[in-house]
Scaffold this active site. Sequence first.
Site, PDB file in Angstrom:
ATOM      1  N   HIS A 160      20.711  25.870 -12.875  1.00 35.49           N
ATOM      2  CA  HIS A 160      21.542  26.880 -13.524  1.00 35.49           C
ATOM      3  C   HIS A 160      20.975  28.290 -13.343  1.00 35.49           C
ATOM      4  O   HIS A 160      19.757  28.514 -13.436  1.00 35.49           O
ATOM      5  CB  HIS A 160      21.655  26.578 -15.014  1.00 35.49           C
ATOM      6  CG  HIS A 160      22.257  25.238 -15.306  1.00 35.49           C
ATOM      7  ND1 HIS A 160      23.555  24.923 -15.006  1.00 35.49           N
ATOM      8  CD2 HIS A 160      21.717  24.124 -15.886  1.00 35.49           C
ATOM      9  CE1 HIS A 160      23.802  23.686 -15.381  1.00 35.49           C
ATOM     10  NE2 HIS A 160      22.701  23.178 -15.906  1.00 35.49           N
ATOM     11  N   LYS A 194       0.858  -1.185   0.000  1.00 39.22           N
ATOM     12  CA  LYS A 194       0.000   0.000   0.000  1.00 39.22           C
ATOM     13  C   LYS A 194       0.890   1.229   0.000  1.00 39.22           C
ATOM     14  O   LYS A 194       1.677   1.436   0.935  1.00 39.22           O
ATOM     15  CB  LYS A 194      -0.910   0.001   1.225  1.00 39.22           C
ATOM     16  CG  LYS A 194      -2.039   1.010   1.146  1.00 39.22           C
ATOM     17  CD  LYS A 194      -3.047   0.607   0.073  1.00 39.22           C
ATOM     18  CE  LYS A 194      -4.456   0.541   0.595  1.00 39.22           C
ATOM     19  NZ  LYS A 194      -5.402   0.052  -0.413  1.00 39.22           N
ATOM     20  N   THR A 247      -3.583  -5.236   0.858  1.00 39.72           N
ATOM     21  CA  THR A 247      -2.929  -3.936   1.024  1.00 39.72           C
ATOM     22  C   THR A 247      -3.724  -3.061   1.991  1.00 39.72           C
ATOM     23  O   THR A 247      -3.146  -2.216   2.683  1.00 39.72           O
ATOM     24  CB  THR A 247      -2.769  -3.225  -0.332  1.00 39.72           C
ATOM     25  OG1 THR A 247      -4.046  -2.926  -0.884  1.00 39.72           O
ATOM     26  CG2 THR A 247      -1.969  -4.075  -1.296  1.00 39.72           C
TER      27      THR A 247
END
Length: 297
Positions: free
Chosen positions: A246, A12, A57
């Site tokens: 950057h 899960k 789950t």
Amino acid sequence: MAIILGDNQYGKAENRVVRIYRDSARHEIRDLNVSTALRGPFQPAYLEGNQTNVLPTDTQKNTAFAFAKSKGVEAIEAFGLELARHFVHDVDPVEGARIEIEEYAWERAVVDGVEHDHTWLRKGQEIRTAAITVDASGEYVVGGLKDLVLLKSTGSEFAGFLTDEYTTLQETHDRVMATSLVAQWRFTSTDVDWDDVYAGIKRIMVKEFATLQSLALQQTLWHMGRAVLEAYPFIAEVKLKAPNKHHFVVDLSPFELENPGEVFIAADRPYGLIEATVLRDDAPPAGDAWRISAGLA
């Protein structure tokens, strides 16, 4: 030729577990995102749809919430170990468990100069992570952090690099260096003051980023990882991932303005992605410590 089922696991993912302690007038909060994954003889579920060995789950989700109450949530590494040990030692036929946890930090609201007992503001810094694996080969804990955004306005260079006919980048000995750091470190022990070590590792990494006259982001990552290993002998290895955020100097000459490294455009993409693993040459085997499930930690 035969077609076979390879490595598999199920669980899960992303259970949002918020634990509030109300034992006194001053409340405490721990805010987690918990993912579970179980490993074992689950081939019949894939090949035949046979669920005999499958712990749902949903049950894994319920266990996470129940443990937040019964076991409490102190350090996320300790909470993950409690869950993983339960699934492996108390649930047949589970042979291995992987728990991945993100923790979201909160700080107390200040009202009239005083910290409020039960109101918090979400802290906008890094997300702390932990990945715990328990199986027949042992117990493995990986601590970490992600989204730690760092920037320094000088103290960074990039020069002497390889060039070819497609190279346009100019050398620089004074640039902005910024990143959103992802770091993970593997412990060789579970007898650890998790919160203290986490705070110490973060301090070390920030110090190395700030104080090193960096000739490349690669060099900065090496110094970060090495400093952590020098400080903590029970850490076997450190994995680092750093996108180079950057910052380019804006040409203000069309407006008859000079720009001696004061105004920049922050480019979000494309970006250089620098990765490194720094480890002890006698580091013990990692087992399944780095075998991910949800990939959140």
